[in-house]
Design a protein around this motif. Structure first.
Motif, PDB file in Angstrom:
ATOM      1  N   VAL A 187       0.783  -1.107  -0.016  1.00  0.00           N
ATOM      2  CA  VAL A 187      -0.042  -0.122   0.086  1.00  0.00           C
ATOM      3  C   VAL A 187       0.899   1.225   0.066  1.00  0.00           C
ATOM      4  O   VAL A 187       0.637   2.266  -0.563  1.00  0.00           O
ATOM      5  CB  VAL A 187      -0.943  -0.176   1.414  1.00  0.00           C
ATOM      6  N   ALA A 188       1.962   1.086   0.687  1.00  0.00           N
ATOM      7  CA  ALA A 188       2.794   2.361   0.861  1.00  0.00           C
ATOM      8  C   ALA A 188       3.507   2.564  -0.452  1.00  0.00           C
ATOM      9  O   ALA A 188       3.916   3.703  -0.780  1.00  0.00           O
ATOM     10  CB  ALA A 188       3.850   2.112   2.055  1.00  0.00           C
ATOM     11  N   ALA A 189       3.881   1.555  -1.261  1.00  0.00           N
ATOM     12  CA  ALA A 189       4.536   1.847  -2.399  1.00  0.00           C
ATOM     13  C   ALA A 189       3.656   2.494  -3.471  1.00  0.00           C
ATOM     14  O   ALA A 189       4.098   3.274  -4.163  1.00  0.00           O
ATOM     15  CB  ALA A 189       4.793   0.291  -3.007  1.00  0.00           C
ATOM     16  N   GLN A 190       2.185   2.092  -3.480  1.00  0.00           N
ATOM     17  CA  GLN A 190       1.538   2.785  -4.301  1.00  0.00           C
ATOM     18  C   GLN A 190       1.238   4.358  -3.952  1.00  0.00           C
ATOM     19  O   GLN A 190       1.380   4.968  -4.678  1.00  0.00           O
ATOM     20  CB  GLN A 190       0.091   2.519  -4.397  1.00  0.00           C
ATOM     21  N   ALA A 191       1.309   4.856  -2.608  1.00  0.00           N
ATOM     22  CA  ALA A 191       1.440   6.046  -2.206  1.00  0.00           C
ATOM     23  C   ALA A 191       2.520   6.656  -2.760  1.00  0.00           C
ATOM     24  O   ALA A 191       2.703   7.796  -3.156  1.00  0.00           O
ATOM     25  CB  ALA A 191       0.968   5.971  -0.659  1.00  0.00           C
ATOM     26  N   ALA A 192       3.868   5.906  -2.523  1.00  0.00           N
ATOM     27  CA  ALA A 192       5.059   6.659  -2.917  1.00  0.00           C
ATOM     28  C   ALA A 192       5.036   6.932  -4.266  1.00  0.00           C
ATOM     29  O   ALA A 192       5.665   8.022  -4.647  1.00  0.00           O
ATOM     30  CB  ALA A 192       6.065   5.632  -2.440  1.00  0.00           C
ATOM     31  N   GLY A 193       4.347   5.832  -5.375  1.00  0.00           N
ATOM     32  CA  GLY A 193       4.668   6.396  -6.815  1.00  0.00           C
ATOM     33  C   GLY A 193       3.656   7.501  -7.033  1.00  0.00           C
ATOM     34  O   GLY A 193       4.187   8.380  -7.826  1.00  0.00           O
ATOM     35  N   SER A 194       2.722   7.681  -6.236  1.00  0.00           N
ATOM     36  CA  SER A 194       1.689   8.880  -6.337  1.00  0.00           C
ATOM     37  C   SER A 194       2.507  10.033  -6.031  1.00  0.00           C
ATOM     38  O   SER A 194       2.399  10.920  -6.589  1.00  0.00           O
ATOM     39  CB  SER A 194       0.349   8.841  -5.899  1.00  0.00           C
ATOM     40  N   ILE A 195       3.273  10.034  -4.779  1.00  0.00           N
ATOM     41  CA  ILE A 195       3.674  11.149  -4.486  1.00  0.00           C
ATOM     42  C   ILE A 195       4.997  11.669  -5.374  1.00  0.00           C
ATOM     43  O   ILE A 195       4.933  13.108  -5.497  1.00  0.00           O
ATOM     44  CB  ILE A 195       4.401  11.069  -2.908  1.00  0.00           C
ATOM     45  N   GLY A 196       5.549  10.729  -5.715  1.00  0.00           N
ATOM     46  CA  GLY A 196       6.776  10.994  -6.894  1.00  0.00           C
ATOM     47  C   GLY A 196       6.173  11.569  -8.065  1.00  0.00           C
ATOM     48  O   GLY A 196       6.762  12.754  -8.435  1.00  0.00           O
ATOM     49  N   GLY A 226       6.232  -3.580  -6.562  1.00  0.00           N
ATOM     50  CA  GLY A 226       6.734  -2.662  -7.770  1.00  0.00           C
ATOM     51  C   GLY A 226       5.603  -2.335  -8.915  1.00  0.00           C
ATOM     52  O   GLY A 226       5.491  -1.111  -9.286  1.00  0.00           O
ATOM     53  N   ALA A 227       4.643  -3.193  -8.966  1.00  0.00           N
ATOM     54  CA  ALA A 227       3.681  -2.900  -9.532  1.00  0.00           C
ATOM     55  C   ALA A 227       2.680  -1.824  -9.006  1.00  0.00           C
ATOM     56  O   ALA A 227       2.048  -0.736  -9.682  1.00  0.00           O
ATOM     57  CB  ALA A 227       2.767  -4.120 -10.076  1.00  0.00           C
ATOM     58  N   ALA A 228       2.561  -1.958  -7.789  1.00  0.00           N
ATOM     59  CA  ALA A 228       1.841  -0.868  -6.989  1.00  0.00           C
ATOM     60  C   ALA A 228       2.487   0.428  -7.292  1.00  0.00           C
ATOM     61  O   ALA A 228       1.737   1.557  -7.406  1.00  0.00           O
ATOM     62  CB  ALA A 228       1.833  -1.204  -5.533  1.00  0.00           C
ATOM     63  N   VAL A 229       3.834   0.476  -7.292  1.00  0.00           N
ATOM     64  CA  VAL A 229       4.429   1.928  -7.890  1.00  0.00           C
ATOM     65  C   VAL A 229       3.891   2.636  -9.138  1.00  0.00           C
ATOM     66  O   VAL A 229       3.846   3.511  -9.337  1.00  0.00           O
ATOM     67  CB  VAL A 229       5.919   1.588  -7.700  1.00  0.00           C
ATOM     68  N   VAL A 230       3.917   1.405  -9.843  1.00  0.00           N
ATOM     69  CA  VAL A 230       3.128   1.820 -11.311  1.00  0.00           C
ATOM     70  C   VAL A 230       1.921   2.525 -11.236  1.00  0.00           C
ATOM     71  O   VAL A 230       1.460   3.420 -11.893  1.00  0.00           O
ATOM     72  CB  VAL A 230       3.401   0.694 -12.234  1.00  0.00           C
ATOM     73  N   VAL A 231       1.105   1.498 -10.432  1.00  0.00           N
ATOM     74  CA  VAL A 231      -0.234   2.353 -10.306  1.00  0.00           C
ATOM     75  C   VAL A 231      -0.248   3.742  -9.705  1.00  0.00           C
ATOM     76  O   VAL A 231      -1.039   4.642  -9.863  1.00  0.00           O
ATOM     77  CB  VAL A 231      -1.060   1.363  -9.309  1.00  0.00           C
ATOM     78  N   GLY A 232       0.569   3.800  -8.476  1.00  0.00           N
ATOM     79  CA  GLY A 232       0.699   5.225  -8.092  1.00  0.00           C
ATOM     80  C   GLY A 232       1.118   6.369  -8.885  1.00  0.00           C
ATOM     81  O   GLY A 232       0.633   7.324  -9.056  1.00  0.00           O
ATOM     82  N   VAL A 233       2.249   5.792  -9.747  1.00  0.00           N
ATOM     83  CA  VAL A 233       2.557   6.768 -10.560  1.00  0.00           C
ATOM     84  C   VAL A 233       1.421   7.279 -11.717  1.00  0.00           C
ATOM     85  O   VAL A 233       1.427   8.552 -12.097  1.00  0.00           O
ATOM     86  CB  VAL A 233       3.683   6.180 -11.344  1.00  0.00           C
TER      87      VAL A 233
END
Length: 392
Positions: A254-263, A306-313
């Motif tokens: 969950v945090a990885a998705q938020a991190a991607g969105s923040i970036g 890693g996929a969650a980061v992509v979702v966030g971005v």
């Protein structure tokens, strides 16, 4: 180089972010306390907070446009200081009883129905139109940061200082917003209106329907919210349980998705938005759709993160372009009313989609529910290419 954002906006953003952090921590703590009484009490507290917000948010937008967003926020933030202090006193006297928690949720839900549209309209009242996308992207990145750290901080504070102290700290956050509001003067605030409230409500709906691109953007906002918000709040935890992950591992995803969105939003806050809004939103949603599909299929926690980061971005890019499109399309006389419709477009579909996706995950699998989300996001990406503003 882009001009710096106005000091009034930065001061207001800092104060409102601090207040948002306090509220996030408090509601994590209250949710934890409610859960100790069982699922029905926890659901009651959530309903007591969410239902009045859903029912009254359009009224709140009309009131904000009639009396002025700053004036309304001076009232709502003052009320929330009182509510939090009363909650702290009640918690100290009786502990977190179900009725006290439900009453706090009800009071917060009613007040937030009036404050949310006013808060949402403040960027355009404090920032020039050219800088609006950067201002909104910065607000979005800070909001995602609050969501990222709020729950862990809440858990730490529940164990160390206790619920009454957390409520007092939240009251202090609202007081800081009051101090900033007492100093700033929005350049585009609206004075009192003479039209009846019912006409103000219908006029808001008329403006949404007749402003080119605005209705489409709000429908798109609702559709995206319906399938993006449940990913981190519902489906990833269900996927984690089904896959045998620990709570910590699930939290990292969950945090990885938020991190991607923040970036992504920080980049937009620094560089500004793309010229072709529809294409940028479509690209972001297409990336998010691919990321959600990967979350559903890759299996290993590291790959899912890693996929969650992509979702966030992807969602970060899409929202960073969609939010200024909506707020920038609104007539200055209807800023809060349009923000109220935006809030309603996000709140109502999620109530339905959470139940549908939860049922699908239970009867089939969390992966199947995530796959449906990916498909809907792909369709939203196609629809986003048709976004056109009134000035296009």
């Amino acid at each position: 180089m882009s001009a710096p954002l106005p000091r009034a906006w930065l001061a207001f953003l800092a104060a409102s972010t601090l207040s948002q952090l306090g509220s996030t921590v408090l509601w994590f703590a209250l949710g934890w306390a409610a859960a100790s009484h069982g699922g029905q009490v926890a659901a009651l507290v959530l309903t007591a907070s969410g239902l009045p917000r859903l029912l009254l948010v359009l009224v709140g937008g009309s009131v904000a446009d009639r009396v002025g967003a700053r004036r309304l926020l001076l009232v709502t933030e003052s009320v929330m200081v009182t509510v939090c202090l009363a909650l702290a006193s009640g918690l100290h006297a009786t502990g977190p009883t179900p009725w006290l928690l439900a009453a706090a949720g009800l009071a917060s839900g009613i007040v937030s129905a009036f404050s949310l549209p006013a808060l949402g309209s403040m960027p355009r009242r404090l920032v020039d139109d050219a800088a609006l996308p950067r201002a909104l992207a910065l607000r979005q990145s800070l909001g995602q940061t609050v969501l990222l750290v709020g729950a862990p901080l809440g858990g730490l504070l529940v164990a160390t200082v206790g619920l009454p102290a957390i409520a007092v700290a939240d009251a202090a956050g609202f007081a800081v917003v009051l101090l900033v509001l007492a100093v700033i003067r929005p350049r585009r605030d609206v004075g009192p209106g003479a039209e009846p409230l019912w006409r103000s409500l219908s006029d808001g709906a008329r403006v949404v329907a007749r402003t080119r691109g605005l209705a489409v953007a709000l429908v798109l906002t609702g559709a995206v919210a319906a399938v993006v918000l449940p990913v981190s709040s519902l489906l990833v935890p269900l996927l984690g349980r089904a896959s045998g992950w620990s709570a910590g591992t699930t939290g990292l995803v969950v945090a990885a998705q938020a991190a991607g969105s923040i970036g992504a939003t920080l980049v937009v806050a620094r560089t500004g938005t793309a010229r072709r809004t529809g294409r940028a939103v479509a690209l972001g949603l297409a990336v998010a759709a691919g990321g959600v599909g990967l979350v559903a299929s890759v299996g290993a926690p590291v790959l899912v993160a890693g996929a969650a980061v992509v979702v966030g971005v992807g969602t970060g890019v899409a929202v960073a372009h969609l939010a200024p499109f909506v707020l920038g399309s609104a007539p200055r006389t209807h800023l809060a009313r349009v923000q109220a419709w935006t809030a309603l477009a996000q709140l109502a579909p999620v109530v339905v989609s959470n139940n549908l996706l939860g049922a699908l995950a239970e009867r089939v699998s969390a992966g199947a529910a995530l796959g449906c989300c990916a498909v809907v996001l792909g369709l939203c990406a196609l629809a986003a290419t048709r976004l056109r503003s009134a000035s296009s």
